[in-house]
Design a protein around this motif. Sequence first.
Motif, mmCIF file in Angstrom:
data_model
loop_
_atom_site.group_PDB
_atom_site.id
_atom_site.type_symbol
_atom_site.label_atom_id
_atom_site.label_comp_id
_atom_site.label_asym_id
_atom_site.label_seq_id
_atom_site.Cartn_x
_atom_site.Cartn_y
_atom_site.Cartn_z
ATOM 1 N N ASN A 339 0.821 -1.212 0.000
ATOM 2 C CA ASN A 339 0.000 0.000 0.000
ATOM 3 C C ASN A 339 0.853 1.258 0.000
ATOM 4 O OD1 ASN A 339 -2.673 -0.924 -0.157
ATOM 5 N ND2 ASN A 339 -2.627 -1.564 1.990
ATOM 6 N N GLY A 340 1.961 1.246 0.732
ATOM 7 C CA GLY A 340 2.870 2.388 0.704
ATOM 8 C C GLY A 340 2.321 3.643 1.338
ATOM 9 N N ARG A 341 1.726 3.523 2.502
ATOM 10 C CA ARG A 341 1.279 4.715 3.218
ATOM 11 C C ARG A 341 2.482 5.357 3.887
ATOM 12 N NH1 ARG A 341 -2.897 0.983 4.249
ATOM 13 N NH2 ARG A 341 -4.883 1.619 3.319
ATOM 14 N N SER A 342 2.624 6.665 3.709
ATOM 15 C CA SER A 342 3.819 7.377 4.168
ATOM 16 C C SER A 342 3.995 7.271 5.672
ATOM 17 C CB SER A 342 3.740 8.853 3.769
ATOM 18 O OG SER A 342 3.640 8.973 2.368
ATOM 19 N N ASN A 343 5.229 6.922 6.076
ATOM 20 C CA ASN A 343 5.607 6.864 7.484
ATOM 21 C C ASN A 343 4.602 6.083 8.314
ATOM 22 O OD1 ASN A 343 7.911 8.507 6.929
ATOM 23 N ND2 ASN A 343 6.584 10.309 6.952
ATOM 24 N N ALA A 344 4.370 4.854 7.895
ATOM 25 C CA ALA A 344 3.391 4.002 8.575
ATOM 26 C C ALA A 344 3.858 2.558 8.515
ATOM 27 C CB ALA A 344 2.020 4.158 7.916
ATOM 28 N N LEU A 345 3.214 1.714 9.300
ATOM 29 C CA LEU A 345 3.499 0.298 9.226
ATOM 30 C C LEU A 345 3.060 -0.253 7.871
ATOM 31 C CD1 LEU A 345 2.340 -0.883 12.780
ATOM 32 C CD2 LEU A 345 4.584 -0.040 12.060
ATOM 33 N N VAL A 346 3.847 -1.185 7.328
ATOM 34 C CA VAL A 346 3.520 -1.778 6.028
ATOM 35 C C VAL A 346 2.321 -2.705 6.197
ATOM 36 C CG1 VAL A 346 4.325 -3.316 4.203
ATOM 37 C CG2 VAL A 346 5.897 -1.641 5.216
ATOM 38 N N ILE A 382 8.296 -1.036 8.445
ATOM 39 C CA ILE A 382 7.889 0.368 8.424
ATOM 40 C C ILE A 382 8.183 0.969 7.059
ATOM 41 C CG2 ILE A 382 8.217 2.637 9.467
ATOM 42 C CD1 ILE A 382 9.095 1.239 12.015
ATOM 43 N N PHE A 383 7.182 1.642 6.496
ATOM 44 C CA PHE A 383 7.357 2.346 5.221
ATOM 45 C C PHE A 383 7.682 3.798 5.549
ATOM 46 C CE2 PHE A 383 6.163 4.590 1.378
ATOM 47 C CZ PHE A 383 6.645 3.744 0.390
ATOM 48 N N LYS A 384 8.881 4.236 5.132
ATOM 49 C CA LYS A 384 9.351 5.586 5.465
ATOM 50 C C LYS A 384 9.418 6.452 4.211
ATOM 51 C CE LYS A 384 12.257 3.847 9.251
ATOM 52 N NZ LYS A 384 13.648 3.704 9.765
ATOM 53 N N GLN A 385 8.981 7.688 4.332
ATOM 54 C CA GLN A 385 9.042 8.619 3.201
ATOM 55 C C GLN A 385 10.003 9.753 3.541
ATOM 56 O OE1 GLN A 385 5.342 10.245 1.809
ATOM 57 N NE2 GLN A 385 6.270 11.082 -0.046
ATOM 58 N N TYR A 386 10.979 9.937 2.656
ATOM 59 C CA TYR A 386 11.927 11.036 2.784
ATOM 60 C C TYR A 386 11.631 12.063 1.699
ATOM 61 C CZ TYR A 386 14.313 7.566 5.681
ATOM 62 O OH TYR A 386 14.602 6.636 6.645
ATOM 63 N N ALA A 387 12.473 13.099 1.595
ATOM 64 C CA ALA A 387 12.197 14.173 0.644
ATOM 65 C C ALA A 387 12.219 13.697 -0.798
ATOM 66 C CB ALA A 387 13.213 15.305 0.843
ATOM 67 N N GLU A 388 13.162 12.788 -1.127
ATOM 68 C CA GLU A 388 13.324 12.402 -2.528
ATOM 69 C C GLU A 388 13.055 10.922 -2.796
ATOM 70 O OE1 GLU A 388 17.189 13.618 -3.690
ATOM 71 O OE2 GLU A 388 16.738 15.767 -3.575
ATOM 72 N N PHE A 389 12.885 10.129 -1.775
ATOM 73 C CA PHE A 389 12.641 8.692 -1.970
ATOM 74 C C PHE A 389 12.007 8.123 -0.713
ATOM 75 C CE2 PHE A 389 16.877 9.128 -0.213
ATOM 76 C CZ PHE A 389 16.909 8.171 0.794
#
Length: 423
Positions: A339-346, A382-389
């Motif tokens: 699903n790829g929800r930003s900064n959340a558990l996969v 954990i799915f983590k979102q950074y500025a560029e990836f």
Amino acid sequence: MDKQIIFEDDHIRVIFLKGSSDTLVVSFGDLISRAKGMSINAEKSLIKYQYNVIGIMPKQKTWFPKSSMLNMQQQIQPFLAQFKERVGYGGSMGGYAAIKYSNLLNMQKIVAFVPQYTIDPEVVQDRRYAEFFDVSIHQHMEIQPDEVDSSREYIIVYDPYFAEDKEHFLKIKPLLPQMHVIHLPFTGHEALSVLASSELLNDFVEKPFDITYFYQRVRQVKKQSKFYYRHVLDALLPRHHQALLKILEDNDLQLDERYFDAVMKQKLVQQLFRMKQGTEQNLVKLGALPHFVQQNGAQRPKVSTAQHEFLVFNLVSLKLESYSADVIAAQSQYLLPLNGRSNALVDLELNGDHYLLTMNDRGIHKLIALGEPLPLDQSPLIFKQYAEFCSVSYKQLTLSCDTNGLSHFIENNVDEQTKLFLI
């Protein structure tokens, strides 16, 4: 059947098995089938055909030292003298001994599977057995010209594409100009395991050598072998992707789920999916039964890898992998996009329900229904979102996706292959 120990020292145990045939089979053990009680190499097959047998079983990984064999020959001469027809049989270390001591034991026919010429690291490049070389008992252990004779019939079976065994064959070949050779490609050092068959062993012992007949028999036996397809697929899969599909189409297989190890099974299933041939029938043939099946149709992939494929959870191998969008659509019942929800558990959606994707320190994934407690050894990804990836992490490790669509967790979280992108 009647058995008795007729010679024994620190290196070998020699057992006579009385039968009713006119032929004596001298059966040499190998590294695996070493001396254990009164057991003899290939005993069940030899008993089936009532052969008289002298089983020469190694007690140690010492390649039948010549001093032991000379002492043995003197002591067992009364047993040898009873038989005019003597056939030597063995594989690997046993194949080496069958050839080397063919003159000493006056054997008319020798059947040797993947034999060595020597294990002396000064003589051969093969280092598989170098640790067992002992200069105190292995002086001049290579097969010598005066130990063999062109009047004897030598049959050698080996894989010409397996470099280590080919080296030994090429050194043995000049000593045996009259030998017969059976090639068994893509079996590595397991030729004897692939061709384990009572009837074929009987053919080798009894039948005059006819190359056409023996190749026909070898083909029949190897296609029934549980070892054969494992070796063939392992050898062919990286270069000939259609080989897997051809084997599945041409053979009525139904392999046990433990037939392939986890790594091999994952590669085979992955290749089927990439060819869009991951049907239930093909998976059953490979013994790769799915743990779950998605019934609700394709989901839109959302998480892209650096190789421009999409990250999914494979419901057959229970591993994170990456595929193109069209493959995911074609195999949607087994490939679940993240699903790829930003900064959340996969989490994953399976048949309308949501599950956390967890893992333990041994790399084993589990799907845990939302709201259910975690097993003590499992931790969520954990799915983590950074500025560029983006990235997926497990504790201090980061998921890395390679060019083959496989993934593993590494300590370096800035590697290019760890970078993911939300679409």
